[in-house]
Motif scaffolding. Structure first.
Motif, mmCIF file in Angstrom:
data_model
loop_
_atom_site.group_PDB
_atom_site.id
_atom_site.type_symbol
_atom_site.label_atom_id
_atom_site.label_comp_id
_atom_site.label_asym_id
_atom_site.label_seq_id
_atom_site.Cartn_x
_atom_site.Cartn_y
_atom_site.Cartn_z
ATOM 1 N N UNK A 63 49.074 40.903 49.060
ATOM 2 C CA UNK A 63 48.863 41.833 47.952
ATOM 3 C C UNK A 63 48.639 41.073 46.652
ATOM 4 N N UNK A 64 49.441 40.048 46.420
ATOM 5 C CA UNK A 64 49.267 39.243 45.206
ATOM 6 C C UNK A 64 47.898 38.571 45.194
ATOM 7 N N UNK A 65 47.464 38.034 46.329
ATOM 8 C CA UNK A 65 46.155 37.377 46.392
ATOM 9 C C UNK A 65 45.035 38.358 46.077
ATOM 10 N N UNK A 66 45.099 39.544 46.627
ATOM 11 C CA UNK A 66 44.059 40.555 46.382
ATOM 12 C C UNK A 66 44.047 40.975 44.917
ATOM 13 N N UNK A 67 45.217 41.153 44.333
ATOM 14 C CA UNK A 67 45.288 41.550 42.921
ATOM 15 C C UNK A 67 44.724 40.446 42.029
ATOM 16 N N UNK A 68 45.080 39.189 42.303
ATOM 17 C CA UNK A 68 44.521 38.089 41.508
ATOM 18 C C UNK A 68 43.002 38.050 41.628
ATOM 19 N N UNK A 69 42.491 38.204 42.837
ATOM 20 C CA UNK A 69 41.035 38.199 43.013
ATOM 21 C C UNK A 69 40.376 39.359 42.270
ATOM 22 N N UNK A 70 40.925 40.552 42.413
ATOM 23 C CA UNK A 70 40.347 41.731 41.793
ATOM 24 C C UNK A 70 40.344 41.616 40.270
ATOM 25 N N UNK A 71 41.503 41.317 39.695
ATOM 26 C CA UNK A 71 41.605 41.240 38.239
ATOM 27 C C UNK A 71 40.805 40.055 37.702
ATOM 28 N N UNK A 72 40.887 38.920 38.368
ATOM 29 C CA UNK A 72 40.149 37.743 37.913
ATOM 30 C C UNK A 72 38.652 37.960 37.905
ATOM 31 N N UNK A 73 38.130 38.559 38.949
ATOM 32 C CA UNK A 73 36.692 38.811 39.013
ATOM 33 C C UNK A 73 36.276 39.948 38.085
ATOM 34 N N UNK A 74 37.134 40.923 37.897
ATOM 35 C CA UNK A 74 36.856 42.010 36.964
ATOM 36 C C UNK A 74 36.753 41.471 35.531
ATOM 37 N N UNK A 75 37.724 40.677 35.134
ATOM 38 C CA UNK A 75 37.714 40.091 33.790
ATOM 39 C C UNK A 75 36.537 39.139 33.627
ATOM 40 N N UNK A 76 36.280 38.347 34.641
ATOM 41 C CA UNK A 76 35.157 37.415 34.583
ATOM 42 C C UNK A 76 33.828 38.147 34.416
ATOM 43 N N UNK A 77 33.632 39.219 35.159
ATOM 44 C CA UNK A 77 32.416 40.014 35.034
ATOM 45 C C UNK A 77 32.303 40.655 33.668
ATOM 46 N N UNK A 78 33.426 41.114 33.139
ATOM 47 C CA UNK A 78 33.431 41.723 31.813
ATOM 48 C C UNK A 78 33.074 40.687 30.745
ATOM 49 N N UNK A 79 33.651 39.472 30.857
ATOM 50 C CA UNK A 79 33.348 38.418 29.894
ATOM 51 C C UNK A 79 31.906 37.949 30.016
ATOM 52 N N UNK A 80 31.380 37.918 31.208
ATOM 53 C CA UNK A 80 29.988 37.475 31.426
ATOM 54 C C UNK A 80 29.000 38.426 30.762
#
Length: 82
Positions: A63-80
């Motif tokens: 669960x922690x791995x999925x949350x890190x992936x989801x939030x990390x990629x969401x923020x990265x896409x938003x910043x991009x």
């Protein structure tokens, strides 16, 4: 940001794999990965309880791995996009 999320999820996923393969807990690398994954998944490990320990490890750390992936990629896409 996405790379950081991938690395964090990789460490957690590596611990799940090492646990399922019954890696030698006396090994320094296994101990380091376990400590890092435990710190990263400290908020999610006891969120749900299961009778079987391997299910607890897979769900709690996964669960922690999925949350890190989801939030990390969401923020990265938003910043991009900015």
């Amino acid at each position: 940001m996405a790379v950081l999320a991938d690395v964090l999820a990789f460490v957690i996923g590596l611990w799940i794999l090492l646990y399922l393969l019954d890696a030698n807990r006396g090994n320094a690398l296994v101990d380091f990965v376990h400590d890092a994954a435990t710190w990263l998944a400290g908020w999610s490990y006891d969120l749900f309880t299961f009778d079987r320990e391997w299910v607890q490890v897979v769900v709690g750390y996964g669960l922690a791995a999925v949350v890190y992936l989801f939030i990390g990629h969401l923020v990265s896409g938003w910043l991009y996009r900015r």
